[in-house]
Design a protein around this motif. Structure first.
Motif, PDB file in Angstrom:
ATOM      1  N   ASN A  55       0.791  -1.341   0.111  1.00  0.00           N
ATOM      2  CA  ASN A  55       0.036   0.205  -0.005  1.00  0.00           C
ATOM      3  C   ASN A  55       0.733   1.258   0.143  1.00  0.00           C
ATOM      4  O   ASN A  55       0.348   2.299   0.430  1.00  0.00           O
ATOM      5  CB  ASN A  55      -1.012  -0.036   1.194  1.00  0.00           C
ATOM      6  CG  ASN A  55      -0.155  -0.156   2.582  1.00  0.00           C
ATOM      7  OD1 ASN A  55       0.867  -0.094   2.481  1.00  0.00           O
ATOM      8  ND2 ASN A  55      -0.965   0.071   3.587  1.00  0.00           N
ATOM      9  N   LEU A  56       2.215   1.020  -0.415  1.00  0.00           N
ATOM     10  CA  LEU A  56       2.919   2.244  -0.440  1.00  0.00           C
ATOM     11  C   LEU A  56       3.177   3.019   0.946  1.00  0.00           C
ATOM     12  O   LEU A  56       3.694   4.206   0.623  1.00  0.00           O
ATOM     13  CB  LEU A  56       2.747   3.224  -1.752  1.00  0.00           C
ATOM     14  CG  LEU A  56       3.438   2.874  -3.051  1.00  0.00           C
ATOM     15  CD1 LEU A  56       3.271   1.274  -3.492  1.00  0.00           C
ATOM     16  CD2 LEU A  56       3.107   3.660  -3.982  1.00  0.00           C
ATOM     17  N   GLY A  63      10.529  -0.931  -9.714  1.00  0.00           N
ATOM     18  CA  GLY A  63       9.657  -2.104  -9.819  1.00  0.00           C
ATOM     19  C   GLY A  63       8.185  -1.465  -9.581  1.00  0.00           C
ATOM     20  O   GLY A  63       7.720  -0.498  -9.365  1.00  0.00           O
ATOM     21  N   LYS A  64       6.969  -2.434  -9.641  1.00  0.00           N
ATOM     22  CA  LYS A  64       5.586  -2.044  -9.800  1.00  0.00           C
ATOM     23  C   LYS A  64       4.958  -2.566  -8.762  1.00  0.00           C
ATOM     24  O   LYS A  64       5.115  -3.723  -8.281  1.00  0.00           O
ATOM     25  CB  LYS A  64       5.152  -2.043 -11.208  1.00  0.00           C
ATOM     26  CG  LYS A  64       5.436  -1.469 -12.365  1.00  0.00           C
ATOM     27  CD  LYS A  64       4.930  -1.767 -13.611  1.00  0.00           C
ATOM     28  CE  LYS A  64       5.511  -0.727 -14.801  1.00  0.00           C
ATOM     29  NZ  LYS A  64       4.840  -1.277 -16.151  1.00  0.00           N
ATOM     30  N   VAL A  65       4.010  -2.056  -8.223  1.00  0.00           N
ATOM     31  CA  VAL A  65       2.775  -2.329  -7.386  1.00  0.00           C
ATOM     32  C   VAL A  65       1.502  -2.291  -8.125  1.00  0.00           C
ATOM     33  O   VAL A  65       0.967  -0.864  -8.066  1.00  0.00           O
ATOM     34  CB  VAL A  65       2.719  -2.079  -5.917  1.00  0.00           C
ATOM     35  CG1 VAL A  65       1.727  -2.804  -5.213  1.00  0.00           C
ATOM     36  CG2 VAL A  65       4.047  -2.230  -5.251  1.00  0.00           C
ATOM     37  N   ILE A  66       0.828  -3.196  -8.583  1.00  0.00           N
ATOM     38  CA  ILE A  66      -0.456  -3.152  -9.232  1.00  0.00           C
ATOM     39  C   ILE A  66      -1.596  -3.399  -8.505  1.00  0.00           C
ATOM     40  O   ILE A  66      -1.766  -4.608  -8.058  1.00  0.00           O
ATOM     41  CB  ILE A  66      -0.534  -3.762 -10.640  1.00  0.00           C
ATOM     42  CG1 ILE A  66       0.708  -3.357 -11.343  1.00  0.00           C
ATOM     43  CG2 ILE A  66      -1.639  -4.037 -11.473  1.00  0.00           C
ATOM     44  CD1 ILE A  66       1.420  -4.012 -12.589  1.00  0.00           C
ATOM     45  N   VAL A  67      -2.622  -2.768  -8.271  1.00  0.00           N
ATOM     46  CA  VAL A  67      -3.849  -2.875  -7.395  1.00  0.00           C
ATOM     47  C   VAL A  67      -4.969  -2.763  -8.335  1.00  0.00           C
ATOM     48  O   VAL A  67      -5.266  -1.733  -8.826  1.00  0.00           O
ATOM     49  CB  VAL A  67      -3.921  -2.221  -6.251  1.00  0.00           C
ATOM     50  CG1 VAL A  67      -5.116  -2.302  -5.428  1.00  0.00           C
ATOM     51  CG2 VAL A  67      -2.538  -2.287  -5.250  1.00  0.00           C
ATOM     52  N   ASP A  74       2.730   4.870  -9.834  1.00  0.00           N
ATOM     53  CA  ASP A  74       2.583   5.791 -10.973  1.00  0.00           C
ATOM     54  C   ASP A  74       2.313   7.057 -10.097  1.00  0.00           C
ATOM     55  O   ASP A  74       1.208   7.169  -9.644  1.00  0.00           O
ATOM     56  CB  ASP A  74       1.597   5.437 -11.927  1.00  0.00           C
ATOM     57  CG  ASP A  74       1.448   6.506 -13.079  1.00  0.00           C
ATOM     58  OD1 ASP A  74       2.092   7.593 -12.794  1.00  0.00           O
ATOM     59  OD2 ASP A  74       1.058   6.185 -14.136  1.00  0.00           O
ATOM     60  N   GLU A  75       3.130   8.229 -10.043  1.00  0.00           N
ATOM     61  CA  GLU A  75       3.040   9.509  -9.264  1.00  0.00           C
ATOM     62  C   GLU A  75       1.501  10.095  -9.787  1.00  0.00           C
ATOM     63  O   GLU A  75       1.198  10.932  -8.871  1.00  0.00           O
ATOM     64  CB  GLU A  75       4.167  10.425  -9.635  1.00  0.00           C
ATOM     65  CG  GLU A  75       5.365   9.714  -8.863  1.00  0.00           C
ATOM     66  CD  GLU A  75       6.635  10.377  -9.241  1.00  0.00           C
ATOM     67  OE1 GLU A  75       6.452  11.693  -9.831  1.00  0.00           O
ATOM     68  OE2 GLU A  75       7.812  10.021  -8.655  1.00  0.00           O
ATOM     69  N   HIS A  82      -6.664   4.417  -3.675  1.00  0.00           N
ATOM     70  CA  HIS A  82      -6.204   3.392  -3.864  1.00  0.00           C
ATOM     71  C   HIS A  82      -5.937   2.678  -2.353  1.00  0.00           C
ATOM     72  O   HIS A  82      -6.271   1.471  -2.030  1.00  0.00           O
ATOM     73  CB  HIS A  82      -5.275   2.905  -4.763  1.00  0.00           C
ATOM     74  CG  HIS A  82      -5.696   3.218  -6.180  1.00  0.00           C
ATOM     75  ND1 HIS A  82      -6.227   2.278  -6.767  1.00  0.00           N
ATOM     76  CD2 HIS A  82      -5.855   4.344  -7.137  1.00  0.00           C
ATOM     77  CE1 HIS A  82      -6.631   2.776  -8.178  1.00  0.00           C
ATOM     78  NE2 HIS A  82      -6.165   4.204  -8.077  1.00  0.00           N
ATOM     79  N   ARG A  83      -5.227   3.358  -1.456  1.00  0.00           N
ATOM     80  CA  ARG A  83      -5.118   3.228  -0.179  1.00  0.00           C
ATOM     81  C   ARG A  83      -6.427   2.474   0.582  1.00  0.00           C
ATOM     82  O   ARG A  83      -6.103   1.714   1.470  1.00  0.00           O
ATOM     83  CB  ARG A  83      -4.213   3.885   0.553  1.00  0.00           C
ATOM     84  CG  ARG A  83      -2.879   4.009   0.404  1.00  0.00           C
ATOM     85  CD  ARG A  83      -2.083   4.561   1.445  1.00  0.00           C
ATOM     86  NE  ARG A  83      -0.532   4.696   1.175  1.00  0.00           N
ATOM     87  CZ  ARG A  83       0.112   5.861   1.258  1.00  0.00           C
ATOM     88  NH1 ARG A  83      -0.474   6.850   1.424  1.00  0.00           N
ATOM     89  NH2 ARG A  83       1.364   5.892   1.133  1.00  0.00           N
TER      90      ARG A  83
END
Length: 247
Positions: A55-56, A63-67, A74-75, A82-83
């Motif tokens: 959840n950053l 790397g990437k975190v895709i939810v 992505d800024e 999303h959190r």
């Protein structure tokens, strides 16, 4: 490509801290809808850092975190939005000491205008009844045991109606006799179909409740398998050594 059932996908995540310390080293994993994933491993293996990257709370170095199909690293995206899909329960309960149990639970949904106070109160009482603590709604955190506080912390996260629950060693700060009451709530959540990622030292819980177990060591994902396969037939020598010491 993501499957339609995939809620979280982590692709080649690296996390470096100051001094070049690599807490995560090229980690990739997925969590499917309705799945319980347990993350185990020795202290300092990167388990909690991995969870906090989902959840950053920790920003990956690369790397990437895709939810739900959206790259949350992505800024340009609205991270807060999303959190909200991910409830988080920490080792320490982080309840507001000056607020009653009910107020602790209703604060965020009301402040974020997700619910009216009346709706939030009703949800809080339903959730408290579900964990057997409705009689504590007007109590303050100082009046509760550690196990009760952690159950309230779980309910506070559930009040936001998340899609996924993240647990960071939720029983490690508890006295041994209180561990069971918290694990019981988590087992009930798993049975209800909640998607969960759990960093835990409780091997019995991982074996009984998880659909998949991830073993980490030195910042790497070393082995991933079903609980029965990982605990009874570990493939990696490092997994075998770890389990020989903890089981």
């Amino acid at each position: 490509m993501a499957t339609s059932n995939e809620v979280i996908r982590v692709e080649h995540v690296v996390k470096e801290f100051e001094g070049g310390i690599k807490a995560l080293d090229d980690c990739s994993l997925s969590v499917n809808r309705g799945e319980v994933v347990a993350i185990i491993g020795p202290s300092g293996s990167g388990k909690s850092t991995m969870l906090r990257c989902l959840n950053l709370l920790e920003i990956p170095t690369s790397g990437k975190v895709i939810v739900d199909g959206v790259d949350i690293t992505d800024e340009k995206i609205n991270l807060d939005q999303h959190r909200r899909k991910m409830g988080m329960v920490f080792q320490h309960f982080n309840l507001f000491p000056h607020m009653t149990v009910k107020k602790n639970i209703t604060l965020a949904p009301v402040r974020l205008k997700l619910k009216t106070q009346k709706e939030a109160d009703e949800t809080a009482m339903k959730l408290l009844e579900r964990i057997g603590l409705a009689d504590k709604a007007g109590s303050y955190p100082a009046m509760l045991s550690g196990g009760q506080k952690q159950r309230i912390a779980i309910v506070r996260a559930l009040a936001m109606e998340p899609e996924v629950m993240l647990f960071d060693e939720p029983t490690s700060a508890l006295d041994p006799e209180m561990v069971g009451e918290v694990l019981d709530v988590m087992k009930e959540l798993a049975k209800s179909g909640m998607t969960m990622a759990v960093v835990t030292h409780e091997m019995g819980f991982a074996r009984e409740v998880a659909d998949r177990v991830i073993f980490m060591d030195s910042g790497k994902i070393v082995e991933v398998n079903t609980p029965n396969e990982l605990f009874d037939h570990p493939q990696n020598p490092r997994t075998k050594l770890f389990l020989s010491k903890v089981l």
